[in-house]
Design an enzyme around this catalytic site. Structure first.
Site, PDB file in Angstrom:
ATOM      1  N   TRP A 105      18.945   6.327 -15.286  1.00  0.00           N
ATOM      2  CA  TRP A 105      18.357   6.773 -14.009  1.00  0.00           C
ATOM      3  C   TRP A 105      19.478   7.560 -13.355  1.00  0.00           C
ATOM      4  O   TRP A 105      20.480   6.996 -12.920  1.00  0.00           O
ATOM      5  CB  TRP A 105      17.945   5.575 -13.159  1.00  0.00           C
ATOM      6  CG  TRP A 105      17.246   5.984 -11.893  1.00  0.00           C
ATOM      7  CD1 TRP A 105      15.926   6.280 -11.746  1.00  0.00           C
ATOM      8  CD2 TRP A 105      17.846   6.133 -10.595  1.00  0.00           C
ATOM      9  NE1 TRP A 105      15.668   6.614 -10.437  1.00  0.00           N
ATOM     10  CE2 TRP A 105      16.817   6.533  -9.707  1.00  0.00           C
ATOM     11  CE3 TRP A 105      19.128   5.981 -10.095  1.00  0.00           C
ATOM     12  CZ2 TRP A 105      17.043   6.772  -8.360  1.00  0.00           C
ATOM     13  CZ3 TRP A 105      19.363   6.225  -8.744  1.00  0.00           C
ATOM     14  CH2 TRP A 105      18.310   6.608  -7.898  1.00  0.00           C
ATOM     15  N   GLU A 165       2.895  -0.541   3.426  1.00  0.00           N
ATOM     16  CA  GLU A 165       2.910  -0.847   1.993  1.00  0.00           C
ATOM     17  C   GLU A 165       1.876   0.010   1.244  1.00  0.00           C
ATOM     18  O   GLU A 165       2.145   0.518   0.157  1.00  0.00           O
ATOM     19  CB  GLU A 165       2.645  -2.357   1.791  1.00  0.00           C
ATOM     20  CG  GLU A 165       2.566  -2.829   0.356  1.00  0.00           C
ATOM     21  CD  GLU A 165       3.826  -2.601  -0.473  1.00  0.00           C
ATOM     22  OE1 GLU A 165       4.875  -2.228   0.084  1.00  0.00           O
ATOM     23  OE2 GLU A 165       3.746  -2.748  -1.699  1.00  0.00           O
ATOM     24  N   GLU A 202       4.504   6.617  -4.017  1.00  0.00           N
ATOM     25  CA  GLU A 202       5.330   6.468  -5.220  1.00  0.00           C
ATOM     26  C   GLU A 202       4.533   6.651  -6.499  1.00  0.00           C
ATOM     27  O   GLU A 202       5.063   7.121  -7.502  1.00  0.00           O
ATOM     28  CB  GLU A 202       6.117   5.149  -5.229  1.00  0.00           C
ATOM     29  CG  GLU A 202       5.311   3.887  -5.339  1.00  0.00           C
ATOM     30  CD  GLU A 202       6.190   2.628  -5.350  1.00  0.00           C
ATOM     31  OE1 GLU A 202       5.737   1.606  -4.830  1.00  0.00           O
ATOM     32  OE2 GLU A 202       7.305   2.671  -5.880  1.00  0.00           O
ATOM     33  N   ASN A 228      26.000   1.143 -16.419  1.00  0.00           N
ATOM     34  CA  ASN A 228      24.958   1.012 -15.401  1.00  0.00           C
ATOM     35  C   ASN A 228      25.660   0.811 -14.067  1.00  0.00           C
ATOM     36  O   ASN A 228      26.503  -0.077 -13.957  1.00  0.00           O
ATOM     37  CB  ASN A 228      24.075  -0.202 -15.735  1.00  0.00           C
ATOM     38  CG  ASN A 228      23.195  -0.612 -14.578  1.00  0.00           C
ATOM     39  OD1 ASN A 228      22.800   0.229 -13.770  1.00  0.00           O
ATOM     40  ND2 ASN A 228      22.879  -1.888 -14.478  1.00  0.00           N
TER      41      ASN A 228
HETATM   42  C1  F6R Z   1       8.051  -0.256  -4.312  1.00  0.00           C
HETATM   43  C2  F6R Z   1       9.161  -0.984  -4.865  1.00  0.00           C
HETATM   44  C3  F6R Z   1      10.483  -0.856  -4.180  1.00  0.00           C
HETATM   45  C4  F6R Z   1      11.212  -2.220  -4.180  1.00  0.00           C
HETATM   46  C5  F6R Z   1      12.623  -2.060  -3.621  1.00  0.00           C
HETATM   47  C6  F6R Z   1      13.345  -3.401  -3.541  1.00  0.00           C
HETATM   48  O1  F6R Z   1       6.883  -0.473  -5.052  1.00  0.00           O
HETATM   49  O2  F6R Z   1       9.042  -1.648  -5.848  1.00  0.00           O
HETATM   50  O3  F6R Z   1      10.361  -0.364  -2.891  1.00  0.00           O
HETATM   51  O4  F6R Z   1      10.478  -3.121  -3.424  1.00  0.00           O
HETATM   52  O5  F6R Z   1      13.354  -1.202  -4.444  1.00  0.00           O
HETATM   53  O6  F6R Z   1      13.444  -4.001  -4.785  1.00  0.00           O
HETATM   54  P1  F6R Z   1      13.707  -5.542  -4.929  1.00  0.00           P
HETATM   55  O7  F6R Z   1      12.525  -6.268  -4.406  1.00  0.00           O
HETATM   56  O8  F6R Z   1      13.909  -5.761  -6.404  1.00  0.00           O
HETATM   57  O9  F6R Z   1      14.948  -5.843  -4.131  1.00  0.00           O
END
Ligand code: F6R
Length: 605
Positions: free
Chosen positions: A74, A478, A485, A98
């Protein structure tokens, strides 16, 4: 972001590397590559795009070698092309990485001043070249150790060496790294899932640790290069049971799994016989909690906003919410009677993990609400409340969001009861409503055909707005996040009452406006705001749990979700929005499970 794998074996490793990279693709899919050691030389194969492309290259020109490393990227430094794809190799060393080397520009200048040439635009290449330099006077482990001392940032590394053809070195600072064990084969990987088909015996490196793998053994070292032992965990089949089954996409499977995942979560926390919530061992006496601060990113942050409404409604506790990437840089006043709650699906999000570290340094109590219980955030917090959603592979979070909401709601209820903010009757009534949730979710999902029709309203749309009030506001956010996205269509989430302060200017003939209006205390106000949109030509797509509201000719499309209780309506109202984003993405031919420019686990700042 980015996934790494390394295999030391007694047989050819390239195909197993490819299989593991396919499992890691959720972490990044801009480019892919591997390097193996063949006849004491480093053999690199790389491509831009997906692992599938790399596999095609290997079918044409196979890579032999019993030791190898692989990577899915990425992009952070440099465009996603073949040159910038990992591994990054010199004559002596090959590296997969990474994370981010924050001082790479500085190091690059120093190395260039010595006449050393760079091939790529990446930050990773400085690691390759520093190790190459260090190898002139040191053995591999010491060379890596000396190199790590010069690096700033957070990263995980996998390294192979031309002249030491039986070892792989792994190192972790910030970004996760798992180690797997098998007979005559050992592994490193960004997560245990990548190693799934090869082993269920896993250890995790802690921050600052290194490991040296051969096919026969793994040795671990702490940040002072002192040998240490690590616990071996045996992963259960459940932790690994991940495939698409009958579904075309992981995301859709994960949406459809939600009645089950929410039920699992409720079963974990609710004692149905005693009508009680089994949340004990609060890190602070609940009576003494002064304030709750909820922190997360993206979808997890939207869970935090929803929980703010619940905490305010049910408890007497003061609540604050913050986006982790803001929280970590603010000048905050910490209070030992505050409880800091970190919400994260992966438990590896760099900003959330850094915000947690700041809290720990300030000696305040922390709680994490996570899906991955062996994650950094879970391991570093004082108290962990898992969401029990099972592995989420779709890059866009769906079942984890509902899991987060469910746990947050359960926590609010428990706090409200133990603090006597609600009486026993209300507590039991709310628990009994909660138990109805899985069935109500099932009913919502049964309305998929209607959502599919609604999605057609977006075929020619240039943008869209999602409106809600109260706890429907974070659900509007949301819904908009999911749509943008997945379908790359501009979408704004707004509190409906805020429209007249500017965003109303965006409304034009035919703009899809999704109005989320449960029958709660805001209903009439939301309807008034909807009228203001209708008057300006907006195309209303209306979602409610109100049985009485008749859908009139000004509403282009209406959807009803079941009603259980106002407090729980945000959970049910989320479901049509997840399905909507999915179907709009399908219409627009977008890659649902791997939306462009994104990755599942965001381990960069
Ligand atoms: C949207 C999505 C992201 C994650 C964000 C936090 O669908 O998946 O906005 O919610 O990157 O990720 P976590 O929950 O893994 O900290």
């Amino acid at each position: 972001m980015c996934g790494i794998i390394g295999i030391a074996s007694n047989k050819s490793v390239s195909m197993n590397i490819i299989n593991s990279l396919k499992k890691l693709e959720y972490r990044g899919y801009d480019s892919a590559g591997l390097a193996t050691l063949t006849n004491e030389s480093i053999n690199e194969k790389k491509c831009s795009g997906r692992v599938e492309e790399l596999e095609k290259i290997l079918f044409k020109t196979p890579s032999e070698g019993n030791i190898g490393i692989g990577h899915v990227r990425w992009a952070t430094h440099g465009v996603p092309n073949v040159i910038n794809a990992h591994p990054h190799s010199s004559e002596q060393v090959s590296v997969v990485h990474n994370g981010i080397i924050e001082n790479s520009d500085e190091i690059k200048k120093e190395l260039e001043a010595k006449g050393i040439k760079f091939k790529s635009q990446t930050d990773t290449e400085v690691v390759t070249l520093l190790i190459t330099e260090a190898l002139k006077i040191n053995k591999p482990l010491e060379s890596v150790f000396e190199t790590l001392k010069k690096l700033k940032g957070s990263f995980a590394l996998g390294i192979i060496f031309k002249n030491f053809s039986n070892i792989i070195i792994g190192a972790r600072r910030g970004s996760p790294l798992a180690v797997g064990y098998s007979k005559e084969e050992n592994y490193i990987g960004s997560d245990s899932y990548a190693l799934k088909s090869m082993t269920n015996k896993i250890s995790y490196l802690d921050d600052g640790e290194l490991c040296v793998l051969t096919k026969d053994e793994v040795n671990f070292y702490n940040k002072n290069l002192k040998k240490i032992n690590k616990k071996i965990l045996i992963m259960s089949e459940d932790e690994y049971s991940i495939d698409k089954g009958e579904y075309k996409h992981f995301m859709f499977k994960e949406i459809m799994e939600q009645p089950e995942t929410v039920k699992n979560c409720i079963d974990e926390y609710v004692d149905s016989l005693k009508n009680n919530i089994n949340i004990l061992n609060f890190p602070i006496d609940p009576q003494k909690i002064n304030k709750i601060v909820l922190i997360g990113c993206g979808t997890a942050y939207n869970s935090c906003i929803t929980a703010k409404y619940w905490l305010e409604e049910l408890t007497s506790i003061d609540v604050e919410i913050d986006i982790a990437s803001e929280f970590r840089y603010r000048k905050l006043k910490f209070n030992s009677n505050n409880l800091y709650i970190f919400v994260s699906q992966s438990g590896e999000t760099a900003d959330t993990a850094a915000a947690l570290d700041i809290c720990k340094k300030n000696n305040v109590k922390t709680c994490s609400i996570v899906n991955v219980i062996e994650s950094t955030i879970a391991r570093n917090s004082d108290w962990v409340l898992p969401i029990h959603a099972g592995t989420e592979i779709g890059v866009a979070s769906t079942k984890a969001f509902l899991g987060q909401l469910t746990v947050l709601y359960i926590l609010c209820l428990k706090l409200a009861f133990v603090r006597q903010d609600i009486n026993e009757k209300t507590y039991i009534k709310n628990i009994s409503n909660l138990k109805k949730l899985p069935d109500a979710i099932k009913k919502c999902l049964a309305g998929e055909n209607n959502v599919q029709l609604m999605a057609k309203e977006f075929i020619t749309a240039k943008g869209s707005m999602f409106l809600g009030r109260g706890s429907s506001f974070p659900i509007a956010l949301e819904g908009a996040l999911k749509l943008k996205e997945l379908s790359y269509l501009h979408a704004e989430g707004y509190p409906a009452g805020e429209m007249k302060h500017g965003p109303l200017a965006l409304i034009e003939e035919g703009l899809p406006v999704i109005v989320i209006a449960p029958k709660d205390k805001y209903f009439e106000k939301t309807i008034s705001n909807m009228q203001e949109v209708i008057a300006r030509g907006g195309k209303i797509l209306f979602i409610t749990d109100n049985k009485k509201e008749s859908l009139n000719e000004n509403i282009r499309f209406g959807l009803r979700v079941p009603h259980i209780d106002n407090l729980l309506s945000p959970i049910l109202l989320t479901l049509p929005l997840q399905m909507l984003a999915y179907h709009v993405a399908l219409i627009k031919n977008c890659d649902v499970d791997k939306p462009r420019n994104l990755a599942k686990s965001v381990t960069v700042e």
